[in-house]
Write a protein that holds these residues in place. Structure first.
Motif, PDB file in Angstrom:
ATOM      1  N   THR A 126     -12.494  10.371  11.818  1.00 13.31           N
ATOM      2  CA  THR A 126     -12.032   8.985  11.889  1.00 13.31           C
ATOM      3  C   THR A 126     -11.811   8.489  13.309  1.00 13.31           C
ATOM      4  O   THR A 126     -11.769   7.290  13.542  1.00 13.31           O
ATOM      5  CB  THR A 126     -10.710   8.791  11.122  1.00 13.31           C
ATOM      6  OG1 THR A 126      -9.717   9.638  11.713  1.00 13.31           O
ATOM      7  CG2 THR A 126     -10.873   9.128   9.654  1.00 13.31           C
ATOM      8  N   LYS A 127     -11.629   9.394  14.238  1.00 13.98           N
ATOM      9  CA  LYS A 127     -11.333   8.943  15.609  1.00 13.98           C
ATOM     10  C   LYS A 127     -12.556   9.061  16.505  1.00 13.98           C
ATOM     11  O   LYS A 127     -12.429   8.934  17.721  1.00 13.98           O
ATOM     12  CB  LYS A 127     -10.182   9.762  16.208  1.00 13.98           C
ATOM     13  CG  LYS A 127      -8.973   9.912  15.313  1.00 13.98           C
ATOM     14  CD  LYS A 127      -8.184   8.620  15.194  1.00 13.98           C
ATOM     15  CE  LYS A 127      -7.053   8.800  14.189  1.00 13.98           C
ATOM     16  NZ  LYS A 127      -6.330   7.560  13.896  1.00 13.98           N
ATOM     17  N   HIS A 135     -16.914   4.269  16.316  1.00 17.48           N
ATOM     18  CA  HIS A 135     -16.353   4.655  15.030  1.00 17.48           C
ATOM     19  C   HIS A 135     -17.490   4.865  14.066  1.00 17.48           C
ATOM     20  O   HIS A 135     -18.576   4.322  14.258  1.00 17.48           O
ATOM     21  CB  HIS A 135     -15.487   3.529  14.458  1.00 17.48           C
ATOM     22  CG  HIS A 135     -14.080   3.566  14.932  1.00 17.48           C
ATOM     23  ND1 HIS A 135     -13.214   4.573  14.617  1.00 17.48           N
ATOM     24  CD2 HIS A 135     -13.390   2.697  15.707  1.00 17.48           C
ATOM     25  CE1 HIS A 135     -12.045   4.324  15.175  1.00 17.48           C
ATOM     26  NE2 HIS A 135     -12.119   3.197  15.856  1.00 17.48           N
ATOM     27  N   GLU A 234     -13.669  -3.615   9.587  1.00 16.07           N
ATOM     28  CA  GLU A 234     -12.235  -3.552   9.266  1.00 16.07           C
ATOM     29  C   GLU A 234     -11.814  -4.713   8.371  1.00 16.07           C
ATOM     30  O   GLU A 234     -10.963  -4.564   7.494  1.00 16.07           O
ATOM     31  CB  GLU A 234     -11.406  -3.571  10.558  1.00 16.07           C
ATOM     32  CG  GLU A 234     -11.422  -2.245  11.296  1.00 16.07           C
ATOM     33  CD  GLU A 234     -10.824  -2.328  12.700  1.00 16.07           C
ATOM     34  OE1 GLU A 234     -10.423  -1.281  13.220  1.00 16.07           O
ATOM     35  OE2 GLU A 234     -10.758  -3.441  13.276  1.00 16.07           O
ATOM     36  N   TRP A 285     -11.778   5.512   7.570  1.00 18.08           N
ATOM     37  CA  TRP A 285     -11.974   4.498   8.599  1.00 18.08           C
ATOM     38  C   TRP A 285     -12.909   3.466   8.021  1.00 18.08           C
ATOM     39  O   TRP A 285     -13.978   3.828   7.596  1.00 18.08           O
ATOM     40  CB  TRP A 285     -12.557   5.057   9.913  1.00 18.08           C
ATOM     41  CG  TRP A 285     -12.380   4.004  10.959  1.00 18.08           C
ATOM     42  CD1 TRP A 285     -11.291   3.825  11.760  1.00 18.08           C
ATOM     43  CD2 TRP A 285     -13.266   2.900  11.219  1.00 18.08           C
ATOM     44  NE1 TRP A 285     -11.445   2.683  12.507  1.00 18.08           N
ATOM     45  CE2 TRP A 285     -12.648   2.095  12.208  1.00 18.08           C
ATOM     46  CE3 TRP A 285     -14.503   2.502  10.719  1.00 18.08           C
ATOM     47  CZ2 TRP A 285     -13.218   0.924  12.700  1.00 18.08           C
ATOM     48  CZ3 TRP A 285     -15.079   1.333  11.207  1.00 18.08           C
ATOM     49  CH2 TRP A 285     -14.447   0.547  12.198  1.00 18.08           C
ATOM     50  N   PRO A 286     -12.583   2.206   7.945  1.00 14.62           N
ATOM     51  CA  PRO A 286     -11.300   1.646   8.359  1.00 14.62           C
ATOM     52  C   PRO A 286     -10.151   2.074   7.443  1.00 14.62           C
ATOM     53  O   PRO A 286     -10.299   2.075   6.219  1.00 14.62           O
ATOM     54  CB  PRO A 286     -11.541   0.144   8.259  1.00 14.62           C
ATOM     55  CG  PRO A 286     -12.638  -0.018   7.253  1.00 14.62           C
ATOM     56  CD  PRO A 286     -13.503   1.177   7.396  1.00 14.62           C
ATOM     57  N   ASP A 315      -1.943   7.955  11.137  1.00 13.12           N
ATOM     58  CA  ASP A 315      -2.354   6.601  10.751  1.00 13.12           C
ATOM     59  C   ASP A 315      -1.329   5.963   9.820  1.00 13.12           C
ATOM     60  O   ASP A 315      -1.102   4.753   9.870  1.00 13.12           O
ATOM     61  CB  ASP A 315      -3.736   6.634  10.083  1.00 13.12           C
ATOM     62  CG  ASP A 315      -4.845   6.839  11.112  1.00 13.12           C
ATOM     63  OD1 ASP A 315      -4.619   6.522  12.292  1.00 13.12           O
ATOM     64  OD2 ASP A 315      -5.924   7.332  10.727  1.00 13.12           O
TER      65      ASP A 315
END
Ligand SMILES: Cc1ncc(C[n+]2csc(CCOP(=O)(O)OP(=O)(O)O)c2C)c(N)n1
Ligand code: SF4
Ligand SMILES: [Mg+2]
Lengths: 351, 252, 180
Positions: A126-127, A135, A234, A285-286, A315
């Motif tokens: 996710t990072k 991403h 997102e 993610w998002p 998160d």
């Protein structure tokens, strides 16, 4: 309704990829995703599609880079150590805005680790596990049927946003069997043409696939395009599920297999009069920050449960800030938090 | 005729360098024989206290358990690079890597070739069983043409999956290696020859001569789906045709 | 209904297959099911087990702290899982290989000589099917014929058609071996 079949998670992911129109699959063997590779080895050639057992994960992800550039739907799969090797390639895919699907059937780490289920690759997924400001969309299925649905979705999202998408599951989901109705196959011919693909500059200017520019101002502009796309993702692609949160005094946040175990815990807790709910991120993610934040406005105790040292927990805390209490329970190294273990954690924090 | 134990002569014993850890190999697997030969060699050369073994990822992942010497478990395919690091850090150590064909000749191709090309003064044992044993019988780069594996269910088709890789021959093309040989273990004669070869490969290192590689044709009865005895016959009759036995380089 | 069973034994005793057949039968019977194997190198020679959950509702956790049933084909499996069985649960232990009795007073336990029964049915290879037949008899969760059909389906899928008649007989024999 389609036929219900009893299938393993690994098989369902493979079969769903085929039905999503995956034309080229490249991978290197690794446990616990061997059945995925084997399903592709048997079925891709039968359908006249491409299966290559690569000489390494490094090669596999770069084969994906090539096939994605050529404009076809393409996928690779592996498990933790192999996914680490793919990171450079994933960064290139992101930098070059190429659609591709990467499956990680996570196992206990770090290093060689073991082959038991784990969620210890959450940060990496996710990072941005590779280098650079990027991403990828990360989907975390919790059941075998959902693994199939999210594999289909992964291909769709990859094409829509020209981005790598990761399906993040674990050894338990890969190995277990559950009844599924397989998703309907798409018509490969009906997919829109990819105008940017390097499929031969016939009657058009040459297309170039590249992830870099040496002029910082130009590279900045390339980065801004990516960032703009990430904001769109997102805004539009957040997915999550809430179970029994309506009247809950305490909620668990969990994803993937831990979330399904937590569903059992919700029943057990409620049978004992504890008003427990469950918040399950589906897109990791998002991350569904806003929805979680909203939930924390009415539930004062939000317990994160993971098969990691608390990676998603970061998160969760970012989303909730000081709004609610945010205790954590995690297992590592492939140890599974069983319903009883989770329930006793819940009891520590309930009331 | 009853024999008094005191009168009996010990003619065969467990090498001192071999631990009594429980084997993780299947019945009839050649990894076991090879392990014993290496331990015996370490004994004979008296090098246990300065030997460092590098274990691969593969069925031999637990190789660090078998020998009474220091050991390191390396990432899949990288054992020759790890061996390089150890040897360069302390050239007085005797460093050997033990690698399967997937490990050495597929994912580790770059590290394997370049350690040889630099002429690292190490000993490499390369176990060619034509299959990925540990992960479930997938094709290895060494799998024979037509060989059925879990990823080549119709048999290895060279048009799609290439030909069996003769990795030792590739390494033999390089200037630096001092000893490159291919051995087998399917009968006592070959076990004896392989034992000599392994001793030579370690002796070269002790004498600071340079890079030695011993490829061993090994049986994987489990994934070949053969009885151990048939697996031995298969090596003698079939595998050997693709992989000829003998020394490829001997500059010792 | 909520039934969860751990089937455990040596690698090679067919516990994985027995679990798959039970899960397939459960699904054919209209239930929600999960099948979770122990996996990995431990299966080489060591012990193997799988957990099957059968329920009217969607299955949450595929792992269970206290299964309602245990089929133990050998002693190490009994030693390991016996303490976990839920109160009033069922234990089927293979008296061909297990000499001791159960330590639990709060479960229903049965000790058929599974290997012997399998040999009588045609081959010890079918020990797992004897066990499965016995389990569905004492729990009554799924009709025998449904399990036999599921077995046929599963063996066909795995390309082991030639074992179907033997396994069908073994399921029947296992079913007949116990009463309740
Ligand atoms: C980076 C990485 N990729 C894949 C694996 C999975 N893996 C473990 S062993 C192995 C291959 C083993 O084959 P081989 O080297 O031929 O050894 P054998 O088991 O046959 O002795 C693979 C692919 C891994 N552990 N790490
Ligand atoms: S799977 Fe093959 S290589 Fe691995 S231990 Fe068994 S016989 Fe040996
Ligand atoms: Mg091998």
């Amino acid at each position: 309704m389609g036929e219900r079949l009893l299938l393993r998670g690994n098989e369902v992911i493979a079969e769903a990829a085929i039905r999503a129109g995956c034309q080229c699959y490249f991978a290197y063997p690794i446990t616990p995703q061997a059945e995925l590779l084997q399903h592709m080895a048997v079925n891709m050639p039968r359908l006249g599609r491409t299966f290559v057992q690569a000489e390494s994960e490094l090669a596999a992800i770069n084969m994906v880079y090539g096939a994605a550039s050529a404009g076809v739907r393409t996928m690779t799969s592996s498990s933790s150590p192999g996914i680490s090797l793919k990171q450079e390639g994933i960064s290139y895919l992101a930098g070059s805005s190429l659609p591709a699907v990467i499956v990680n059937i996570v196992r206990g780490g770090p290093g060689l680790g073991d082959i038991a289920p784990s969620q210890c690759d959450y940060f990496q997924a996710t990072k941005g596990g590779g280098h650079g400001d990027y991403h990828m969309i990360v989907l975390g299925p919790s059941t075998v049927p959902e693994a199939g649905q999210l594999t289909m979705l992964a291909f769709e999202l990859a094409d829509r946003y020209c981005t790598p998408v990761m399906l993040l599951a674990d050894g338990m989901l890969g190995q277990m069997m559950e009844p599924v109705e397989l998703p309907k196959p798409i018509e490969i011919g009906s997919l829109p043409k990819k105008e940017w693909a390097t499929d031969g500059a016939k009657g058009r200017d040459p297309n170039i696939v590249l992830s870099f520019d040496l002029d910082p101002e130009v590279l900045k502009q390339m980065n801004l395009i990516l960032q703009k796309r990430y904001r769109q993702i997102e805004a539009k692609e957040v997915r999550y599920e809430e179970t029994a949160t309506g009247d809950a005094d305490i909620a668990i946040v969990a994803y993937g297999t831990v979330a399904r175990i937590a569903k059992t815990v919700v029943k057990m807790a409620r049978a004992e009069g504890i008003k427990l709910g469950l918040f399950r991120p589906i897109t990791l993610w998002p991350f569904p920050s806003q929805a979680l934040r909203k939930l924390s406005e009415k539930i004062a105790m939000v317990l994160t449960v993971e098969m990691s040292a608390g990676q998603m927990w970061e998160d969760v805390r970012l989303a909730i800030a000081e709004q609610a209490e945010t205790p954590f329970y995690g297992e590592m190294g492939g140890v599974i938090p069983t319903p009883q273990r989770i329930l006793s954690e819940v009891k520590k924090h309930a009331g | 005729m009853p024999v008094d134990v005191q009168d009996m002569q010990k003619i065969f014993a467990r090498p001192d360098s071999l631990t009594d850890a429980k084997s993780t190999y299947c019945p009839g697997c050649h990894h076991g024989i090879l392990t014993r030969i290496i331990a015996q060699t370490i004994d004979e050369l008296g090098i246990a206290e300065r030997t460092v073994g590098i274990a691969p990822v593969g069925c031999a992942v637990f190789a660090y358990r078998w020998y009474r010497c220091d050991a390191i478990q390396a990432a899949h395919g990288r054992a020759s690079a790890v061996a390089t690091g150890v040897k360069r850090a302390d050239p007085n150590l005797i460093v050997f890597s033990y690698q399967g064909d997937g490990d050495f000749a597929s994912i580790g191709t770059a590290e394997s070739i370049h350690a040889a090309n630099r002429g690292e003064n190490i000993t490499v044992i390369f176990v060619n069983n034509q299959v990925y044993g540990m992960t479930g019988g997938e094709m290895a780069p060494t799998s024979l043409v037509g060989q059925k594996t879990t990823t080549t269910p119709q048999g290895r088709d060279p048009k799609l999956f290439g030909y069996p890789i003769r990795f030792s021959e590739m390494i033999a093309q390089l200037e630096a290696p001092v000893y490159v040989t291919r051995q087998a273990l399917y009968d006592t004669k070959h076990i004896k020859e392989a034992t000599k070869a392994i001793k030579k490969a370690f002796t070269n290192q002790v004498e600071k001569k340079g890079y030695s590689l011993v490829e061993v044709l090994a049986a994987c009865p489990t994934n070949w789906k053969m009885k151990p005895i048939d697996a031995n016959i298969h090596i003698a009759k079939v595998v050997k045709k693709t992989y000829q036995l003998g020394d490829l380089v001997n500059r010792g | 209904m909520d039934n969860s069973v751990v089937i455990a034994g040596f690698g090679g005793q067919g516990v994985i297959l027995a679990g798959k057949i039970l899960a397939q039968a459960g699904m054919n019977h209209g239930l929600e099911v999960t099948w979770l194997p122990s996996y990995g190198p431990e299966m080489r020679g060591g012990t193997a087990n799988c957990t099957v959950v059968l329920s009217n509702d969607p299955v949450g956790s595929p792992i269970v702290d206290s299964p309602t049933g245990l089929i133990a084909l050998n002693l190490p499996s009994l030693d390991k899982f016996e303490p976990t069985v839920a109160a009033n649960g069922v234990i089927i232990m293979n008296s061909s290989l297990i000499q001791r009795r159960t330590k639990r007073k709060d479960v229903r336990s049965f000790s058929p000589a599974l290997n012997d029964l399998a040999r009588k049915a045609g081959s010890e290879k079918a020990t797992n099917m004897i066990a499965l037949g016995a389990y569905i008899k004492v729990t009554g969760i799924i009709p025998l014929s449904t399990v036999q059909t599921a077995m046929t389906q599963m063996l066909k899928k795995e390309g082991k058609d030639k074992f179907i008649p033997l396994n069908k007989k073994a399921l029947q024999e296992g079913y007949n071996a116990l009463h309740e």
